[in-house]
Design a protein around this motif. Structure first.
Motif, PDB file in Angstrom:
ATOM      1  N   HIS A   9     -12.420  -0.263   2.691  1.00 24.17           N
ATOM      2  CA  HIS A   9     -12.252  -1.445   1.903  1.00 24.17           C
ATOM      3  C   HIS A   9     -13.454  -2.385   1.800  1.00 24.17           C
ATOM      4  N   ARG A  10     -14.257  -2.568   2.880  1.00 20.39           N
ATOM      5  CA  ARG A  10     -15.544  -3.363   2.949  1.00 20.39           C
ATOM      6  C   ARG A  10     -16.300  -2.867   1.751  1.00 20.39           C
ATOM      7  N   LEU A  14      -4.244   1.972   4.153  1.00 22.25           N
ATOM      8  CA  LEU A  14      -4.359   0.368   4.739  1.00 22.25           C
ATOM      9  C   LEU A  14      -5.206   0.327   6.135  1.00 22.25           C
ATOM     10  N   GLN A  15      -5.307   1.582   6.569  1.00 20.76           N
ATOM     11  CA  GLN A  15      -6.057   1.932   8.062  1.00 20.76           C
ATOM     12  C   GLN A  15      -7.769   1.946   7.924  1.00 20.76           C
ATOM     13  N   ARG A  16      -8.128   2.104   6.461  1.00 21.96           N
ATOM     14  CA  ARG A  16      -9.496   2.460   6.266  1.00 21.96           C
ATOM     15  C   ARG A  16     -10.256   1.067   6.024  1.00 21.96           C
ATOM     16  N   ALA A  17     -10.350   0.184   6.905  1.00 21.42           N
ATOM     17  CA  ALA A  17     -10.957  -1.041   6.626  1.00 21.42           C
ATOM     18  C   ALA A  17     -12.486  -0.825   6.248  1.00 21.42           C
ATOM     19  N   ALA A  18     -13.210   0.042   6.775  1.00 27.42           N
ATOM     20  CA  ALA A  18     -14.555   0.331   6.455  1.00 27.42           C
ATOM     21  C   ALA A  18     -14.768   0.438   4.956  1.00 27.42           C
ATOM     22  N   LYS A  23      -9.437  -6.334  -5.151  1.00 28.79           N
ATOM     23  CA  LYS A  23      -7.987  -6.041  -4.589  1.00 28.79           C
ATOM     24  C   LYS A  23      -7.029  -6.587  -5.512  1.00 28.79           C
ATOM     25  N   SER A  81      -6.587   2.830  -1.438  1.00 30.89           N
ATOM     26  CA  SER A  81      -7.300   3.326  -0.192  1.00 30.89           C
ATOM     27  C   SER A  81      -6.401   2.983   0.930  1.00 30.89           C
ATOM     28  N   GLU A 117     -15.101  -3.310  -1.770  1.00 28.95           N
ATOM     29  CA  GLU A 117     -15.409  -4.745  -2.226  1.00 28.95           C
ATOM     30  C   GLU A 117     -16.651  -5.241  -2.135  1.00 28.95           C
ATOM     31  N   TYR A 142      -0.825  -3.766  -4.454  1.00 26.38           N
ATOM     32  CA  TYR A 142      -0.353  -2.749  -3.245  1.00 26.38           C
ATOM     33  C   TYR A 142      -0.127  -1.662  -4.099  1.00 26.38           C
TER      34      TYR A 142
END
Length: 145
Positions: free
Chosen positions: A124-125, A118-122, A135, A116, A128, A138
């Protein structure tokens, strides 16, 4: 209440029907490049695409492929997962990932992995906290052109 169904997209027409949703994730592709890549990946790389439909409307799309590597063994790689912008936060991504997990189990694959941006924080939440992904690495890339 609308009925949700998952449909594997196999024909060119079925694949094209998902373009407007997939374009929201793969913004660099036009319709012709998208179709060429999907058809090539289906033919040569065991790529599968499935859509979540509410009635006859595609609300989310997933692309995945079974793989075998020395690191993961037999696993399924999720290449693409996108929910239509106006349909997000309704559990549709979860339903499509559950479909992929079930497909993997039914076909004797031991895990599911994805990368995913790196900019896609939502996102990633979501992976996880909601889906239980960890994770593990990389991903690095170099352009050869």
């Amino acid at each position: 209440m609308d009925i949700l169904t998952v449909q594997e997209l196999q024909s060119k027409d079925e694949v094209l029907s998902a373009f407007s949703v997939m374009k929201q994730l793969r913004t660099h592709l036009d319709e012709e490049a998208y179709l060429d890549l999907v058809v090539d990946a289906q033919k040569h790389d065991r790529y599968k695409m499935a859509a979540l439909l509410r009635g006859t409307d595609i609300v989310a799309v997933v692309g995945f492929k079974p793989m075998t590597t020395l690191y993961y063994g037999r696993f399924v790689w999720v290449c693409d997962l996108v929910t239509d912008e106006g349909e997000r936060s309704k559990g549709y991504g979860e339903k499509l990932l559950a479909y992929v997990h079930n497909w993997a189990r039914a076909n004797d694959f031991g895990s599911v992995a994805l990368s995913s941006g790196l900019q896609r924080a939502a996102a990633h939440r979501f992976y996880e906290e909601k889906m239980g992904y960890e994770k593990s690495s990389y991903v690095f890339k170099v352009s050869l052109s």
